[in-house]
Motif scaffolding. Structure first.
Motif, PDB file in Angstrom:
ATOM      1  N   UNK A 187      42.691  40.994  33.889  1.00  0.00           N
ATOM      2  CA  UNK A 187      42.225  39.611  33.928  1.00  0.00           C
ATOM      3  C   UNK A 187      43.367  38.618  34.154  1.00  0.00           C
ATOM      4  N   UNK A 188      44.597  39.092  34.062  1.00  0.00           N
ATOM      5  CA  UNK A 188      45.749  38.227  34.340  1.00  0.00           C
ATOM      6  C   UNK A 188      46.316  38.501  35.730  1.00  0.00           C
ATOM      7  N   UNK A 189      46.348  39.753  36.130  1.00  0.00           N
ATOM      8  CA  UNK A 189      46.982  40.112  37.394  1.00  0.00           C
ATOM      9  C   UNK A 189      46.211  39.521  38.569  1.00  0.00           C
ATOM     10  N   UNK A 190      46.944  39.094  39.569  1.00  0.00           N
ATOM     11  CA  UNK A 190      46.326  38.413  40.705  1.00  0.00           C
ATOM     12  C   UNK A 190      45.485  39.359  41.546  1.00  0.00           C
ATOM     13  N   UNK A 191      44.553  38.800  42.272  1.00  0.00           N
ATOM     14  CA  UNK A 191      43.703  39.491  43.255  1.00  0.00           C
ATOM     15  C   UNK A 191      42.694  40.440  42.629  1.00  0.00           C
TER      16      UNK A 191
END
Length: 529
Positions: free
Chosen positions: A490-494
């Motif tokens: 939920x934090x990491x992009x894409x």
């Protein structure tokens, strides 16, 4: 009465597929870019589960070199028919693009612990393949189908085609049997036959907080399928108070005494943070059939429970996983995995120095090709991991140490390297935040004459603290407390789909393969969740 406590497979173990053979139950889960591919757990009581196999364990079955983060193995389906285990899976080569490259394969085995066959190529129409064995002896492959055309639903519905066991190929016409419901993102199909109906379970709503399980049925395998009026039959959408969030992507099993259970994906957030470093896990719910032949949770409603009635079988505890691995055996523990490809003698050895794991420096942690990295899942919100490393770098491009990692763009790395200005071995921290690098220490700690260096990390929900010592007693904190919640899909992009790992690695950016020797690896959960 005994109770099952969810999740039954803690930490990154998503997209469960369950099968019963006699008194034995097996669950296969996705592994994405982690190698070997697919985790298989075993149980005899549905309460206690043991990791027993990684069936895709050689590059001829699964070569993920260059695969994107959260590509690789998506949603395997495990089944059994006439003494043979079947495993179908997708190797996703591109996903964050308009047109996706998703290749589907089948492997088989007489013994679930292996060896599994060389793969049979099936198709590349979509992902989440599933194999259904009908009672007339025919076999059918299902999957979702992707659609990249302008104005079309990229989740184009569920397709069905017959599979020839003798010909090892798909045969006959392809049927589009289900378009999905208004929830959208129709994927994860599984097919069952009970009585006069074929039942189709799908995952819908996306694999995040809107995830759900939907049901449809038909008197003919090719449809038309009638949508369950009570859909979704399982979901945690719109209820942030539930302990199990993201409930969806389910599979069914009938016990030997006629009870029915549903395994499904779920995820547990760090309280008050909305981050999920444990990734998507596997839970189980008890279900029952109604008089009008639909499926419902035995508890009523459609919300997942943490406590579920067990089937009443004798309790069969799984063997305890040792907290410490001294690397005394000829092969790595099943709980360790590597990234994308197996590590062979040019990168890893347990024999060159008996009692040590030798990692030979390869590419950087940002690489999607050749990394000398061995790691295991984070399976608790609170844990401590430690190691002892002997490493003599001669260049600042040579590094080794302890890493807490989500993927090649998100990690914290406590690493030993070399300071050429001070002509000393040193210890420092690298942080990578969605591919933005930083250095939490103002200056590295010099450890010039240390033959051995002990490294440790303690994770307490969203707080991550590194430590170091010259022995295994006098630990000193190094650097500030870091945000463990960043190691989360939920934090990491894409949009990512895995979970946090902790492990050991070695890099040599000169290409000389400078090695590091790790004496042990220890992972201890504190069990406060």
């Amino acid at each position: 009465m005994n109770w099952i406590t969810n999740p039954i497979l803690r930490g990154f173990n998503p997209d469960p597929s369950i099968v019963r053979v006699g008194d034995d139950y097996y669950i296969a889960t996705s592994t994405f870019e982690w190698f070997p591919g697919v985790q298989i757990h075993h149980s005899r009581d549905l309460m206690n589960w043991e990791l027993i196999a990684h069936p895709l364990n050689r590059p001829s079955q699964l070569d993920m070199k260059g695969n994107p983060a959260s590509g690789g193995v998506w949603a395997p389906c495990l089944s059994h028919d006439r003494g043979v285990f079947y495993l179908v899976y997708t190797d996703v080569k591109t996903s964050k693009t308009l047109a996706k490259d998703t290749h589907n394969f089948l492997v088989t085995a007489a013994d679930i612990r292996g060896d599994w066959s060389e793969p049979v190529y099936l198709n590349s129409c979509g992902f989440d393949p599933s194999l259904f064995h009908d009672d007339d002896g025919r076999h059918w492959l299902l999957s979702m189908v992707t659609d990249h055309r302008k104005g079309r639903n990229p989740f184009g519905g569920i397709i069905l085609q017959e599979y020839s066991v003798h010909g090892q190929c798909l045969t006959g016409p392809e049927y589009r049997i289900f378009q999905g419901t208004e929830l959208g993102c129709t994927e994860g199909p599984h097919l069952y036959k009970r009585g006069a109906f074929y039942y189709l379970i799908t995952a819908e709503g996306g694999t995040g907080l809107g995830h759900a399980v939907t049901l449809a049925r038909s008197r003919e395998i090719t449809g038309p399928y009638e949508v369950d009026p009570a859909n979704p039959i399982l979901t945690s959408r719109n209820d942030p108070t539930l302990a199990l969030q993201k409930a969806g992507h389910a599979d069914l099993v009938q016990t030997q005494n006629g009870q029915w259970y549903m395994v499904h994906l779920c995820s547990r957030p760090i309280p008050s943070r909305g981050r999920y470093p444990l990734g998507r896990e596997t839970a189980i719910q008890k279900v029952e059939w109604t008089e009008d032949h639909w499926l419902r949770l035995e508890s009523g409603g459609n919300r997942p429970l943490v406590k579920v009635p067990a089937p009443g079988f004798p309790v069969c505890p799984a063997p305890a996983v040792p907290a410490r691995d001294d690397f005394d055996g000829p092969r790595l523990s099943l709980h360790f995995q590597t990234l994308r490809i197996p590590l062979v003698e040019d990168s890893l050895s347990l024999t060159e120095r008996p009692g040590f794991l030798r990692l030979k420096g390869r590419e950087s942690l940002s690489s999607k090709h050749h990394q000398a990295l061995v790691a295991r899942r984070q399976q608790s919100f609170t844990y401590t991991a430690a190691t002892c490393v002997e490493f003599e770098p001669e260049n600042y491009k040579q590094m080794a140490g302890l890493v807490c990692l989500y993927d090649h763009e998100n990690f914290y790395y406590l690493r030993i390297s070399y300071d050429d200005q001070l002509e000393s071995k040193c210890l420092g921290i690298w942080s990578c935040d969605n591919n933005v690098f930083s250095y939490p220490l103002d200056r590295d700690v010099l450890i010039k004459d240390w033959q051995r260096c002990y490294l440790r990390v303690r994770v307490d929900y969203d707080r991550l603290q590194f430590y170091y010592a010259q022995n295994d007693r006098e630990w000193r904190a190094i650097g500030p407390a870091l945000d463990a919640g960043r190691l989360s899909d939920d934090y990491c992009r894409e949009g990512k789909f895995t979970g946090a790992f902790v492990g050991l690695c070695c890099q040599d950016l000169t290409g000389r393969r400078k090695h590091a020797d790790f004496d042990f690896f220890e992972y201890v959960e504190e069990g406060r969740e």
